[in-house]
Scaffold this motif. Structure first.
Motif, PDB file in Angstrom:
ATOM      1  N   ILE A 602       0.821  -1.206   0.000  1.00 14.75           N
ATOM      2  CA  ILE A 602       0.000   0.000   0.000  1.00 14.75           C
ATOM      3  C   ILE A 602       0.858   1.261   0.000  1.00 14.75           C
ATOM      4  O   ILE A 602       0.431   2.317  -0.494  1.00 14.75           O
ATOM      5  CB  ILE A 602      -0.972  -0.018   1.207  1.00 14.75           C
ATOM      6  N   ALA A 606      -0.904   1.925  -3.826  1.00 20.29           N
ATOM      7  CA  ALA A 606      -2.149   1.850  -3.072  1.00 20.29           C
ATOM      8  C   ALA A 606      -3.286   1.317  -3.922  1.00 20.29           C
ATOM      9  O   ALA A 606      -4.171   0.604  -3.435  1.00 20.29           O
ATOM     10  CB  ALA A 606      -2.496   3.230  -2.519  1.00 20.29           C
ATOM     11  N   GLY A 610      -5.523  -1.893  -2.997  1.00 20.43           N
ATOM     12  CA  GLY A 610      -6.980  -1.825  -2.897  1.00 20.43           C
ATOM     13  C   GLY A 610      -7.659  -2.857  -3.777  1.00 20.43           C
ATOM     14  O   GLY A 610      -8.650  -3.483  -3.379  1.00 20.43           O
ATOM     15  N   LEU A 613      -7.434  -6.259  -2.194  1.00 21.44           N
ATOM     16  CA  LEU A 613      -8.381  -6.382  -1.088  1.00 21.44           C
ATOM     17  C   LEU A 613      -9.802  -6.516  -1.616  1.00 21.44           C
ATOM     18  O   LEU A 613     -10.620  -7.254  -1.032  1.00 21.44           O
ATOM     19  CB  LEU A 613      -8.259  -5.170  -0.170  1.00 21.44           C
ATOM     20  N   ASP A 614     -10.132  -5.816  -2.718  1.00 23.18           N
ATOM     21  CA  ASP A 614     -11.450  -5.994  -3.331  1.00 23.18           C
ATOM     22  C   ASP A 614     -11.666  -7.437  -3.753  1.00 23.18           C
ATOM     23  O   ASP A 614     -12.735  -8.020  -3.534  1.00 23.18           O
ATOM     24  CB  ASP A 614     -11.588  -5.063  -4.547  1.00 23.18           C
ATOM     25  N   GLN A 630      -7.865  -6.772   6.028  1.00 25.66           N
ATOM     26  CA  GLN A 630      -8.135  -5.341   5.944  1.00 25.66           C
ATOM     27  C   GLN A 630      -7.552  -4.587   7.144  1.00 25.66           C
ATOM     28  O   GLN A 630      -7.089  -3.454   7.020  1.00 25.66           O
ATOM     29  CB  GLN A 630      -9.639  -5.096   5.864  1.00 25.66           C
ATOM     30  N   ASP A 636      -9.416   3.460   5.466  1.00 25.90           N
ATOM     31  CA  ASP A 636      -9.879   4.670   4.799  1.00 25.90           C
ATOM     32  C   ASP A 636     -11.297   4.446   4.298  1.00 25.90           C
ATOM     33  O   ASP A 636     -11.948   3.447   4.635  1.00 25.90           O
ATOM     34  CB  ASP A 636      -8.930   5.063   3.664  1.00 25.90           C
ATOM     35  N   SER A 638     -12.414   3.656   1.326  1.00 29.50           N
ATOM     36  CA  SER A 638     -12.537   2.438   0.526  1.00 29.50           C
ATOM     37  C   SER A 638     -12.567   1.207   1.418  1.00 29.50           C
ATOM     38  O   SER A 638     -13.335   0.266   1.197  1.00 29.50           O
ATOM     39  CB  SER A 638     -11.375   2.337  -0.470  1.00 29.50           C
ATOM     40  N   ALA A 639     -11.729   1.219   2.428  1.00 31.33           N
ATOM     41  CA  ALA A 639     -11.699   0.094   3.358  1.00 31.33           C
ATOM     42  C   ALA A 639     -13.028  -0.041   4.086  1.00 31.33           C
ATOM     43  O   ALA A 639     -13.528  -1.160   4.299  1.00 31.33           O
ATOM     44  CB  ALA A 639     -10.564   0.276   4.361  1.00 31.33           C
ATOM     45  N   ARG A 642     -15.426  -1.733   1.858  1.00 28.83           N
ATOM     46  CA  ARG A 642     -15.168  -3.169   1.770  1.00 28.83           C
ATOM     47  C   ARG A 642     -15.644  -3.892   3.029  1.00 28.83           C
ATOM     48  O   ARG A 642     -16.172  -5.013   2.966  1.00 28.83           O
ATOM     49  CB  ARG A 642     -13.675  -3.412   1.542  1.00 28.83           C
TER      50      ARG A 642
END
Length: 954
Positions: A602, A606, A610, A613-614, A630, A636, A638-639, A642
């Protein structure tokens, strides 16, 4: 007061310190006799000391019977015994018969003459004596200090005299009569006591015959696996008499025993250890002990069979005189066994053979009247070296061979490396063995052991031994990249390498060097070295493939390695896919490498992190662990998206979201978003506990950083508390109580918190009433509720019907019983204000739960609190308050004498402020009378219990 008793064995009165005084040496007894009786010659003093066998009482008693003009030189033991027994009296054959009969039991009832419990008639029937004759004889023996009395119990003492008399009794009383009186028709207590005496007669042929008959097929003790408690005690008592027969009986009973039978016979483990004392019995005893140690259930009725086996292979305090050659052969047999459990036991006994320091033992070493010590003890350095030479030769045979136990044997050598190098006198052989092991592959455990030996042992080494160790460590040090990763990152002892690096270290300063600073410096160097390894791995695909499976362990150092790997990977996506593929096929894999990789990635890319992680949200191998992944990186927007998606998908168990509470990963989440996340988690089954921990940790961070909690965090706390339900507590009980208290203190102030506090109190009392929780589990919670919402909490917890009020009183009293004074957060004025709203009911209630008396300091007498005085003076019906106060004077738990405790409480009652008013004169007198009566009754009961418990010999 100090009470000296001759033999208490397992009968150790509660609250009594017991010191075991071993028999003195003959020279010491000789000096004692010479000093006390200077008229005796040195030869006489020596003869008396030899006869006493180290028993000072016998020696002094015999010496006191020798006139100034007499001598005992040249007298045999029989003549000396006569001197001790007859003293200055004429020979009395009838008294001798009484003494012989009484000595056949370890102790006897000397005051009960009739009924089933009368024992003097039983002993008298052995020698055709009446009860009166027996009583008179015992009284005379007591006058001669040959019988001791404790309440109604009597015993012929000292044991050296009793054993001699008992042996003569078995020679003169017909065996059939002994069997009829003391075995076939004897009460259980007499039979048990007779068996205990037999245990001290190992040199009596008659005693041996009795024991052999008991153990013969169809005998009294023949069915060992199904023995009663009495049978087990008798078997243990008589084992010293015929250990060969006892061991044979155990072999017959246990050799083919199944797991259930072994489980019923766990009490034999300690006995087998005692039997293993003799070299001739060692192998046979170990064969039976190994059956216990290898049991799948590991249950041996609280006797640690594995620990017993290991203790028998120590160089000292082993409890056996089996020579090292026999012990090595047994260890080798175990290591070569076809059974995995026995091979594992073999590794443990091999390690015990190599143990060099920190020896302790909690096992008993005595065995009846047999002369015993603590087992083999090397006489000099040569014997020490010979012992460890044998142990290391055995270790070498298995460590260097191609066999299933080679790896475990090498680990055992590494665990004992420091002591072996420093104290065994076999550093050269250990050096050669270490080099031979490392010649085939990097020996990580050996290198770690050598490094730790340099750190912890080298200061006491001579320069030559220290230099040799330094050279060996350099030889064992990992040379290639894969070996370095295995050495510093992988392995079950990786944590011990926090202080190690790959460069030569200068000696630590012995002066003012700060250990904390040294630790931090070395830890930083270690982390830097791991970081460099991660970057090197990124450039060496083959090396990464070689160690990737091993990096799937739950090793925190893999986080740093993964971070560096991501920073330097030529193709971050390809490397990630390789790690994920390995994770998917590894059983019980850890997430440390994956989490570290995301943390490094990250910072570099980044967007890619991301995207990965998606994908993890619905990845077959990663979805179940998505919340943990996560939480490896900052949360953030986005996190957050998710995480909400993960909750909707329900691919991960709710407990995996606990990771969001730790490491301050959620500290920077804005208030509204944090509240919404908590609400989403708390709505899931089991999610309330997760949300509670997340809020409490966020509040903890705020407090540590001296930040005021955001309004939304407080709101999240109220939402979690409103949804919280008390369940039967598990190991998280104390932690959950603290979390509840933290959230309550921050979230339930003011009017917004009153309704939630009221509901939480109601749930708490319902749980307490149903006994789902114990009061001492929730002291922090109750204290927090009383602090932020005192009147609401008191209203809810002390209202309702009488049954509800009793449950509340019980909860508060439980808290006080565990010394948790929750009322300390309340001002006395607050309690009085609450009482004044309904004084008739509430003043007695407050007196039943508040802290009324306490010690001003440890060891000081109790004193009444100011609140106690106010409750008594302001109550409209003070006698009701007094009644509750008197009830509180009776302790619900205590140690020592309850009567003494109550006497102290009676003094406290006499000092009660305000109790002298005319209205309380009659109730106070009644309370004093009642409490004094209770004290008197308890004192009588305790005295009776003490007599029953302490005034006996077995």
């Amino acid at each position: 007061m100090i009470t000296v008793e001759y033999d208490i064995r397992e009968d150790q009165p509660e609250g009594t310190d017991v010191f075991v005084l071993e028999t003195s040496s003959v020279p010491l007894i000789e000096k004692l006799v010479e000093r006390r009786y200077p008229h005796l010659s040195q030869i006489d003093a020596h003869t008396i000391a030899e006869f006493s066998g180290g028993n000072a009482r016998i020696a002094l008693a015999l010496a006191s019977r020798i006139e100034k003009t007499e001598t005992v030189a040249g007298l045999n033991e029989e003549e000396l015994f006569k001197r001790l027994f007859q003293q200055r009296h004429d020979p009395d054959p009838a008294l001798l018969l009484v003494a012989q009969s009484c000595s056949l039991v370890y102790s006897f009832d000397g005051e009960t003459f009739e009924g089933a419990e009368a024992e003097l008639p039983i002993l008298g029937s052995l020698i055709w004596k009446s009860t009166d004759e027996m009583y008179a004889g015992v009284a005379e023996l007591k006058q001669r200090d040959l019988v001791q009395a404790r309440a109604k119990w009597r015993a012929v003492l000292p044991h050296a005299v009793a054993n001699r008399l008992a042996k003569r009794a078995l020679q003169t009383i017909p065996p059939a009569k002994v069997k009829s009186v003391l075995v076939d028709n004897a009460p259980e207590r007499v039979l048990r006591s007779f068996s205990r005496r037999l245990g001290y007669l190992d040199d009596s042929k008659e005693a041996q015959s009795i024991v052999k008959a008991w153990l013969a097929p169809g005998g009294l003790l023949s069915d060992l696996p199904n023995s009663t408690e009495l049978g087990r005690a008798m078997f243990a008592n008589v084992a010293p008499v015929a250990p060969d027969v006892v061991l044979a009986a155990l072999e017959n009973a246990l050799t083919g025993a199944d797991d259930a039978a072994l489980g019923r016979c766990g009490h034999f483990v300690r006995l087998l250890r005692s039997l293993a004392y003799e070299p001739s019995f060692f192998v046979r005893s170990l064969a039976l002990l190994a059956k216990y140690a290898a049991r799948p259930s590991g249950d041996t009725n609280d006797d640690d069979a594995t620990g017993v086996v290991e203790s028998l292979f120590h160089i000292v305090l082993s409890g056996t005189h089996a020579p090292v050659e026999i012990r090595v052969r047994v260890a080798e047999t175990l290591l070569n066994s076809e059974e995995e459990a026995l091979r594992s036991l073999g590794v443990k006994v091999l390690e015990a053979l190599m143990k060099t320091e920190h020896f302790t033992s909690h096992y008993e070493f005595d065995f009846g009247a047999r002369s015993r010590d603590h087992g083999y003890y090397p006489a000099d350095g040569a014997q020490v070296r010979a012992w460890f030479d044998s142990a290391l030769k055995l270790a070498s045979r298995f460590a260097l061979a191609d066999n299933p136990m080679a790896a475990e044997v090498r680990k055992a050598i590494a665990r004992e490396f420091g002591g072996l190098w420093s104290y065994s006198g076999q550093a050269e052989q250990l050096d050669q063995l270490a080099r031979a092991i490392a010649a085939t592959a990097f020996w990580r455990d050996g290198w770690v052991a050598a490094r730790q030996t340099c750190i912890f042992y080298s200061k006491d080494m001579d320069s030559e031994l220290r230099q040799r160790l330094t050279v060996l460590e350099e030889f064992l040090r990992p040379k290639d990249l894969v070996s370095k990763v295995r050495g510093l990152v992988i392995g079950d002892r990786a944590g011990s390498l926090d202080l190690d690096d790959f460069d030569d270290e200068e000696d630590d300063d012995e002066g003012g060097s700060d250990p904390t600073a040294r630790y931090a410096e070395r830890a930083a160097r270690s982390e830097a070295a791991i970081h460099d390894l991660g970057q090197d791995l990124a450039a060496d695909e083959d090396a990464l493939k070689s160690v990737l499976a091993e990096l799937m362990g739950r090793n925190p150092k893999a986080v740093t390695l993964g971070e560096a790997l991501a920073e330097a990977a030529e193709s971050p996506r390809t490397t990630w896919d390789a790690i994920v593929a390995q994770f998917a096929v590894t059983e019980n894999a850890g997430l440390q490498l994956l989490g570290g990789y995301l943390r490094g990635l990250i910072k570099r890319d980044a967007a890619l992190a991301g995207a990965l992680l998606d994908e993890a949200l619905e990845h077959p191998a990663l979805a179940a662990w998505f919340p943990v992944l996560q939480s490896s990186v900052d949360i953030d927007q986005s996190a957050l998206g998710r995480l909400h998606r993960s909750i909707e998908l329900s691919n991960a168990q709710i407990t995996t979201y606990y990771g969001l509470a730790y490491g301050r990963v959620s500290d920077n989440v804005p208030g509204p978003e944090f509240r919404d996340l908590i609400l989403a988690i708390a709505r899931q089954p089991g999610g309330c506990a997760v949300g509670l921990e997340m809020v409490s940790m966020r509040l903890h961070s705020d407090r540590s950083e001296k930040r005021e909690p955001l309004p939304e965090i407080r709101e999240a706390g109220r939402l979690v508390l409103a949804a919280f339900e008390f369940q039967k507590r598990d190991e998280r009980a104390s932690r959950e109580d603290l979390e509840l208290a933290i959230v309550v203190a921050a979230s339930l102030t003011g009017e917004e918190g009153a309704l939630v506090a009221k509901a939480l109190c109601r749930k708490l009392m319902m749980a307490a009433k149903s006994r789902h929780i114990s009061g001492h589990d929730d002291d922090d919670l109750v204290k927090a509720l009383l602090k932020v919402q005192p009147l609401v909490t008191l209203d809810e917890m002390l209202s309702g019907d009488p049954e509800s009020q009793r449950a509340s009183v019980r909860l508060f009293n439980d808290l006080l019983r565990f010394r948790k004074d929750v009322f300390s957060v309340l001002e006395d004025e607050t309690v009085i204000s609450w009482c004044d709203r309904d004084p008739t009911v509430r003043y007695p209630l407050a007196a039943s739960v508040a802290l009324l008396f306490k010690r001003p300091k440890d060891g000081a007498p109790h004193e009444w609190t100011p609140l106690a005085k106010q409750l008594l003076e302001r109550a409209p019906e003070p006698h009701l308050v007094l009644t509750e106060m008197v009830n509180r004077l009776r302790p619900s738990s205590w140690s020592g004498s309850l009567a003494s405790k109550l006497e102290g409480r009676l003094k406290l009652l006499d000092s009660l402020p305000g109790a002298g008013s005319p209205a309380l004169e009659e109730p106070m007198e009644a309370a004093r009378t009642s409490l004094q009566a209770r004290i008197d009754a308890e004192r009588r009961s305790e005295q009776e219990e003490d007599r029953e418990r302490n005034n006996r010999f077995e």
